[in-house]
Write a protein that holds these residues in place. Structure first.
Motif, short mmCIF file in Angstrom:
data_model
loop_
_atom_site.label_atom_id
_atom_site.label_comp_id
_atom_site.label_asym_id
_atom_site.label_seq_id
_atom_site.Cartn_x
_atom_site.Cartn_y
_atom_site.Cartn_z
N ARG A 107 7.96 12.20 -18.28
CA ARG A 107 8.04 13.04 -18.95
C ARG A 107 7.84 12.47 -19.85
N ASN A 108 7.59 11.08 -20.58
CA ASN A 108 7.56 10.69 -21.79
C ASN A 108 6.23 11.49 -22.45
N GLY A 109 5.36 11.81 -21.47
CA GLY A 109 4.12 12.27 -21.56
C GLY A 109 4.28 13.90 -21.72
N GLY A 110 5.29 14.05 -21.35
CA GLY A 110 5.85 15.57 -21.35
C GLY A 110 5.22 16.74 -20.20
N ILE A 111 4.96 15.89 -19.59
CA ILE A 111 4.69 16.58 -17.99
C ILE A 111 5.64 16.30 -17.55
N LYS A 112 5.99 18.37 -16.69
CA LYS A 112 6.87 18.38 -15.96
C LYS A 112 6.77 17.80 -14.09
N ILE A 113 7.80 16.99 -13.92
CA ILE A 113 7.79 16.73 -11.59
C ILE A 113 7.99 17.48 -11.07
N MET A 114 7.27 18.14 -10.35
CA MET A 114 8.04 19.49 -9.68
C MET A 114 8.21 19.32 -8.27
N ASN B 151 -1.37 18.29 -13.74
CA ASN B 151 -1.95 17.30 -12.98
C ASN B 151 -2.83 16.05 -13.41
N GLN B 152 -4.02 16.71 -13.72
CA GLN B 152 -5.01 16.37 -14.27
C GLN B 152 -4.70 15.15 -15.64
N GLN C 67 1.22 -1.25 -0.07
CA GLN C 67 0.12 -0.12 -0.35
C GLN C 67 0.83 1.14 0.20
N ASP C 68 1.83 1.32 -0.66
CA ASP C 68 2.55 2.93 -0.94
C ASP C 68 1.93 3.25 -1.27
N ILE C 69 2.15 5.05 -1.27
CA ILE C 69 1.70 5.55 -1.17
C ILE C 69 2.49 7.24 -2.40
N ILE C 70 2.41 7.41 -3.70
CA ILE C 70 3.14 7.95 -3.96
C ILE C 70 2.56 9.81 -4.04
N TYR C 71 3.01 10.59 -3.64
CA TYR C 71 2.47 12.10 -3.75
C TYR C 71 3.53 12.93 -5.45
N LEU C 72 2.79 13.34 -5.83
CA LEU C 72 3.09 13.88 -6.96
C LEU C 72 2.15 15.61 -7.42
#
Lengths: 270, 278
Positions: free
Chosen positions: A226-233, A183-184, A173-178
């Motif tokens: 990243r491949n989908g062109g979304i930048k992770i902050m 976001n959508q 049950q690991d939880i990842i917050y991004l």
């Protein structure tokens, strides 16, 4: 009430109870000190009970008093010690005879954080010197910090056993917050993964619940985004805590008898 | 041989010496009995018996001398009966778990605590004896030094056997009871019949038959008779009554005390096998 066989330090409890008693030390949950004996006498009494020779007794008393930092209280009646000092004395007493196995029943209950940490240090020290320790506790952080193996007991039965990380990973049950630039969009991409169980929106980011070990999934998630062109902050991975593990196995209903407990085993490092 | 009982003995004596108040009160109480009850009753009895004809040809001793032995015996009874209390406290709040989880055979707990009660009784008896002599108790009258020594030895034997018996009884009660209040009540209740059906304070010869029977099987009577035999003699009169106590009777009394101690030991041992610590 009991069934089965107990073998401690190569001695069978049924056939050699005396040998078993000689091999073990016990730190009881309740204080079992004589208020009217001094710190030194308390240890001396214990050594005598186990027929330790005098010279060995004296050397051991000095050694243990310095281990639990009670040298200054040597000739003070135990009634004048603080709760933490009494505990430390009891731990020293449990170690007086260099037991192969030490049982500690909730040794840090009701103690302040400093004293708890101090006692954890002693437990690790003792363990390094070769004593296997069985420790029961209700504090899951304590179980997590100290143990090589944890067993969870409920209604007198062991219901789960393992290394701390095994138990936690087994929950899956690991939880990842991004927090991302979109976001959508990130949600839409991650929903397609089998390893993702669900996604929740937060005010500034999303929470991804995964059903595999998040440590290994996280790089894949980051690549996909990243491949989908979304930048992770921002990224945060939260593993289930031992508290989560404990509640998972024992359920949420309150116990009126306190029969659920974690038994921590710390193998002697020999 | 395992010397574990010495550990138990050491620890109990440690507490005895450490608590000066306890030590002090346990010595003062019998002293007060002698000083007040003894002296007051002695004056009364001496006045009442002044008109009675003395028993001819027999040494007459005053009442104070008569109850001197009784007070020593009574103190031994109280000390021994309460001596087991420490076990109850240990069981409820203290060292009993530690002791029971150690390799020490349980029988050593009983023996150790028995020996410490015996030591305490010896100390108290010695103090009362000295105090009694100062107050005018006429013990060892006309004895030579070796005779005094033999008498003291005899008294010690009697006190030793007696105190062991009652300590074992006390230990058996302590290990069975749950609360100190309960133990206090039981022991207070026990002391009454032992004390008042004995010949410690008054002669038992004029008791009604039932009380007399009780008196004969009462270990306290045997202890008192034994002490009187050694301290006063085998043939004397007090408050107008003629006492004879042969050597044979003294030996019987001593054997009775030993038998009592043995029985109590077995009871205590049985009770101790029942103890569990959780």
């Amino acid at each position: 009430m009991q069934k089965g066989r107990v073998i401690i330090a190569d001695h069978d409890l049924r056939t050699e109870p005396e040998k078993v008693r000689e091999s073990i030390g016990i730190v009881f949950q309740e204080l079992t000190l004589d208020r009217d004996m001094t710190v030194r006498e308390t240890l001396e009494y214990h050594g005598r009970l186990y027929s330790m020779p005098k010279a060995q007794r004296q050397a051991r008393v000095d050694e243990l008093l310095s281990l639990v930092e009670l040298e200054a209280k040597r000739d003070v009646l135990t009634r004048y010690l603080s709760g933490g000092m009494k505990r430390r004395l009891e731990i020293a007493r449990g170690l007086m005879t260099r037991p192969k196995v030490l049982f500690m029943d909730e040794p840090t209950i009701g103690l302040d954080p400093q004293t708890r940490i101090r006692i954890w240090d002693y437990v690790r020290d003792i363990n390094r010197q070769g004593t296997t320790i069985f420790l029961t506790t209700h504090y899951m952080d304590e179980a997590d910090q100290l143990s090589d193996y944890i067993s969870i007991i409920d209604h007198g039965q062991i219901i789960a056993t393992g290394k701390p990380w095994e138990l936690k990973n087994a929950l899956g049950q690991d939880i990842i917050y991004l927090e991302t630039s979109d976001n959508q969009g990130a949600s839409d991409i991650l929903k397609k993964l089998d390893t993702v169980r669900g996604i929740r929106d937060k005010s500034k980011g999303i929470i991804v619940m995964v059903n595999v070990d998040g440590t290994y999934l996280l790089p894949e998630i980051m690549d996909k985004l990243r491949n989908g062109g979304i930048k992770i902050m921002a990224v945060n991975l939260k593993k289930p805590s031992m508290d989560d593990v404990f509640v998972h196995y024992t359920g949420r209903e309150l116990r009126d008898t306190g029969t659920e407990k974690a038994v921590v085993v710390k193998r002697g490092g020999r | 041989m395992h010397k574990g009982f010495l550990t138990i003995y050491w620890r109990d004596m440690l507490r005895f010496v450490r608590f000066r108040t306890l030590l002090f009160t346990s010595l003062v109480q019998p002293a007060l009995w002698l000083a007040f009850f003894g002296v007051a009753m002695s004056n009364n009895f001496d006045r009442l018996t002044a008109t009675m004809p003395a028993v001819p040809g027999v040494r007459a001793v005053g009442y104070l001398t008569f109850i001197g032995a009784g007070v020593i015996a009574m103190t031994t009874l109280f000390t021994s009966l309460f001596g087991g209390t420490v076990l109850l406290f240990d069981k409820n709040w203290g060292l009993m778990r530690e002791t029971l989880s150690s390799p020490l055979p349980r029988i050593h707990i009983i023996i150790g605590i028995g020996l410490s009660a015996m030591t305490k009784s010896f100390i108290q008896a010695a103090v009362i004896l000295v105090l009694g002599l100062l107050l005018g108790v006429q013990f060892f009258e006309g004895y030579t030094a070796p005779q005094v020594l033999i008498s003291l030895l005899g008294i010690m034997l009697f006190i030793g056997a007696f105190s062991l018996g009652f300590l074992f009884l006390s230990a058996a009660i302590a290990i069975t009871m749950e609360s100190p209040e309960g133990m206090q009540a039981v022991i207070t209740l026990l002391t009454m019949p032992f004390f008042f059906t004995s010949n410690a304070l008054y002669p038992s010869t004029s008791f009604p038959p039932f009380l007399r029977a009780l008196s004969t099987i009462n270990p306290l009577t045997h202890l008192v008779s034994g002490i009187r035999y050694f301290a006063i003699g085998s043939d004397f009169s007090s408050i107008g009554i003629h006492y004879t106590y042969t050597q044979g009777e003294a030996v019987t009394s001593f054997l009775a005390l030993l038998a009592f101690a043995a029985i109590m030991f077995l009871i205590a041992r049985w009770r101790f096998t029942k103890v569990t610590v959780t």
